[in-house]
Design a protein around this motif. Structure first.
Motif, PDB file in Angstrom:
ATOM      1  N   GLY A 148      25.837 -16.862  27.146  1.00  0.00           N
ATOM      2  CA  GLY A 148      25.146 -17.074  25.875  1.00  0.00           C
ATOM      3  C   GLY A 148      25.693 -18.237  25.070  1.00  0.00           C
ATOM      4  N   ALA A 149      26.368 -19.160  25.729  1.00  0.00           N
ATOM      5  CA  ALA A 149      27.037 -20.254  25.028  1.00  0.00           C
ATOM      6  C   ALA A 149      26.057 -21.180  24.317  1.00  0.00           C
ATOM      7  CB  ALA A 149      27.901 -21.051  25.997  1.00  0.00           C
ATOM      8  N   VAL A 150      24.919 -21.430  24.918  1.00  0.00           N
ATOM      9  CA  VAL A 150      23.946 -22.344  24.325  1.00  0.00           C
ATOM     10  C   VAL A 150      22.709 -21.538  23.943  1.00  0.00           C
ATOM     11  CG1 VAL A 150      22.548 -24.411  24.696  1.00  0.00           C
ATOM     12  CG2 VAL A 150      24.810 -24.216  25.775  1.00  0.00           C
ATOM     13  N   PRO A 151      22.563 -21.219  22.660  1.00  0.00           N
ATOM     14  CA  PRO A 151      21.400 -20.434  22.257  1.00  0.00           C
ATOM     15  C   PRO A 151      20.110 -21.226  22.432  1.00  0.00           C
ATOM     16  CG  PRO A 151      22.695 -21.084  20.339  1.00  0.00           C
ATOM     17  CD  PRO A 151      23.426 -21.571  21.553  1.00  0.00           C
ATOM     18  N   ALA A 152      19.061 -20.512  22.791  1.00  0.00           N
ATOM     19  CA  ALA A 152      17.764 -21.155  22.999  1.00  0.00           C
ATOM     20  C   ALA A 152      17.253 -21.763  21.696  1.00  0.00           C
ATOM     21  CB  ALA A 152      16.769 -20.127  23.511  1.00  0.00           C
ATOM     22  N   ASP A 153      16.590 -22.900  21.829  1.00  0.00           N
ATOM     23  CA  ASP A 153      15.914 -23.513  20.685  1.00  0.00           C
ATOM     24  C   ASP A 153      14.440 -23.189  20.836  1.00  0.00           C
ATOM     25  OD1 ASP A 153      14.823 -25.020  18.679  1.00  0.00           O
ATOM     26  OD2 ASP A 153      15.857 -26.867  19.218  1.00  0.00           O
ATOM     27  N   THR A 154      14.014 -22.156  20.116  1.00  0.00           N
ATOM     28  CA  THR A 154      12.633 -21.701  20.220  1.00  0.00           C
ATOM     29  C   THR A 154      11.715 -22.389  19.221  1.00  0.00           C
ATOM     30  OG1 THR A 154      12.919 -19.905  18.638  1.00  0.00           O
ATOM     31  CG2 THR A 154      13.446 -19.426  20.969  1.00  0.00           C
ATOM     32  N   GLY A 155      12.305 -23.134  18.282  1.00  0.00           N
ATOM     33  CA  GLY A 155      11.518 -23.811  17.264  1.00  0.00           C
ATOM     34  C   GLY A 155      11.495 -23.090  15.932  1.00  0.00           C
ATOM     35  N   SER A 156      12.097 -21.897  15.880  1.00  0.00           N
ATOM     36  CA  SER A 156      12.151 -21.179  14.602  1.00  0.00           C
ATOM     37  C   SER A 156      13.444 -20.381  14.525  1.00  0.00           C
ATOM     38  CB  SER A 156      10.959 -20.226  14.447  1.00  0.00           C
ATOM     39  OG  SER A 156      11.118 -19.101  15.292  1.00  0.00           O
ATOM     40  N   LEU A 157      13.905 -20.139  13.307  1.00  0.00           N
ATOM     41  CA  LEU A 157      15.108 -19.337  13.105  1.00  0.00           C
ATOM     42  C   LEU A 157      14.901 -17.936  13.676  1.00  0.00           C
ATOM     43  CD1 LEU A 157      17.934 -18.813  11.973  1.00  0.00           C
ATOM     44  CD2 LEU A 157      16.860 -18.352   9.741  1.00  0.00           C
ATOM     45  N   GLU A 158      13.771 -17.332  13.377  1.00  0.00           N
ATOM     46  CA  GLU A 158      13.506 -15.986  13.889  1.00  0.00           C
ATOM     47  C   GLU A 158      13.533 -15.965  15.418  1.00  0.00           C
ATOM     48  OE1 GLU A 158      10.103 -12.484  13.883  1.00  0.00           O
ATOM     49  OE2 GLU A 158      10.011 -14.034  12.334  1.00  0.00           O
ATOM     50  N   GLY A 159      12.884 -16.906  16.041  1.00  0.00           N
ATOM     51  CA  GLY A 159      12.865 -16.969  17.510  1.00  0.00           C
ATOM     52  C   GLY A 159      14.242 -17.208  18.093  1.00  0.00           C
ATOM     53  N   ASP A 160      14.994 -18.114  17.470  1.00  0.00           N
ATOM     54  CA  ASP A 160      16.347 -18.398  17.950  1.00  0.00           C
ATOM     55  C   ASP A 160      17.241 -17.168  17.824  1.00  0.00           C
ATOM     56  OD1 ASP A 160      15.419 -20.974  18.314  1.00  0.00           O
ATOM     57  OD2 ASP A 160      16.780 -21.905  16.871  1.00  0.00           O
ATOM     58  N   LEU A 161      17.139 -16.469  16.677  1.00  0.00           N
ATOM     59  CA  LEU A 161      17.949 -15.262  16.483  1.00  0.00           C
ATOM     60  C   LEU A 161      17.531 -14.164  17.455  1.00  0.00           C
ATOM     61  CD1 LEU A 161      18.230 -15.128  12.592  1.00  0.00           C
ATOM     62  CD2 LEU A 161      20.070 -15.604  14.222  1.00  0.00           C
ATOM     63  N   ARG A 162      16.251 -14.027  17.701  1.00  0.00           N
ATOM     64  CA  ARG A 162      15.766 -13.021  18.658  1.00  0.00           C
ATOM     65  C   ARG A 162      16.328 -13.323  20.046  1.00  0.00           C
ATOM     66  NH1 ARG A 162      11.897  -9.690  17.630  1.00  0.00           N
ATOM     67  NH2 ARG A 162      10.995 -11.043  16.039  1.00  0.00           N
ATOM     68  N   SER A 163      16.273 -14.568  20.432  1.00  0.00           N
ATOM     69  CA  SER A 163      16.814 -14.963  21.736  1.00  0.00           C
ATOM     70  C   SER A 163      18.320 -14.695  21.812  1.00  0.00           C
ATOM     71  CB  SER A 163      16.529 -16.451  21.975  1.00  0.00           C
ATOM     72  OG  SER A 163      17.118 -16.872  23.173  1.00  0.00           O
ATOM     73  N   LEU A 164      19.017 -15.040  20.742  1.00  0.00           N
ATOM     74  CA  LEU A 164      20.455 -14.817  20.671  1.00  0.00           C
ATOM     75  C   LEU A 164      20.780 -13.323  20.783  1.00  0.00           C
ATOM     76  CD1 LEU A 164      23.080 -16.549  20.101  1.00  0.00           C
ATOM     77  CD2 LEU A 164      22.812 -15.828  17.734  1.00  0.00           C
TER      78      LEU A 164
END
Length: 183
Positions: free
Chosen positions: A56-72
């Motif tokens: 999980g070192a590089v969190p996904a860039d989904t284009g939104s804070l909510e999406g990034d946090l969900r991925s994280l």
């Protein structure tokens, strides 16, 4: 192959019962192979903990804070429910008695995961989703705290649905409040 064997053994027998012989046997390699790389059991486990940082070192860039946090958070669920989580759980009672293990966690996984949240937050600032300067350290801790509590304390299931519920009912409202009060 050797690292996977170490994680399996840590999960099964814990740090105290872990031996270099058992690691060699579980990994299907000679003891000399193990000792060439690690002098002691502590060296072996410290090195393995350092490798956990890559998860999980590089969190996904989904284009939104909510999406990034969900991925994280889904990444956290994968760690918690997988072999790495089982190994970490077995080490938790050992860490206070072995400063090298504690330091390996602080400079390894904990640091990398904290940096991941920092990156997610920085992206949100660049996109204008949150104003610069809004503190996020406590918010960041809330991202994982409830998942970890369920995992370690209550023993209740931790899955992506739980992560989504925590995100939607706790984390995002806290973020919205922090943003609203900063304006």
């Amino acid at each position: 192959m050797i690292r996977a064997a170490i994680l399996r053994l840590l999960a099964e027998v814990g740090y105290g019962a872990l031996t270099m012989d058992a690691v060699a046997s579980e990994a299907g390699v000679g003891k000399a192979t193990i000792y060439r790389r690690w002098r002691t059991k502590q060296d072996l486990v410290v090195d393995t903990i350092g490798d956990l940082a890559a998860v999980g070192a590089v969190p996904a860039d989904t284009g939104s804070l909510e999406g990034d946090l969900r991925s994280l958070m889904h990444g956290y669920v994968s760690v918690i429910t997988g072999p790495t989580g089982a190994a970490i759980r077995s080490l938790l009672s050992t860490i206070p008695h072995h400063p090298a293990l504690a330091e390996a966690f602080r400079t390894g996984p904990v640091s990398v995961w904290r940096d991941g949240v920092d990156e997610v937050w920085a992206r949100a600032e660049r996109r204008g989703e949150v104003p610069a300067g809004v503190g996020h350290r406590l918010i960041a801790e809330s991202v994982s705290a409830l998942l970890v509590q369920r995992w370690l304390i209550t023993g209740r299931p931790v899955d992506d649905d739980v992560a989504d519920e925590v995100l939607e009912t706790v984390v995002l409202p806290v973020i919205r409040n922090a943003v609203a009060t900063s304006r």
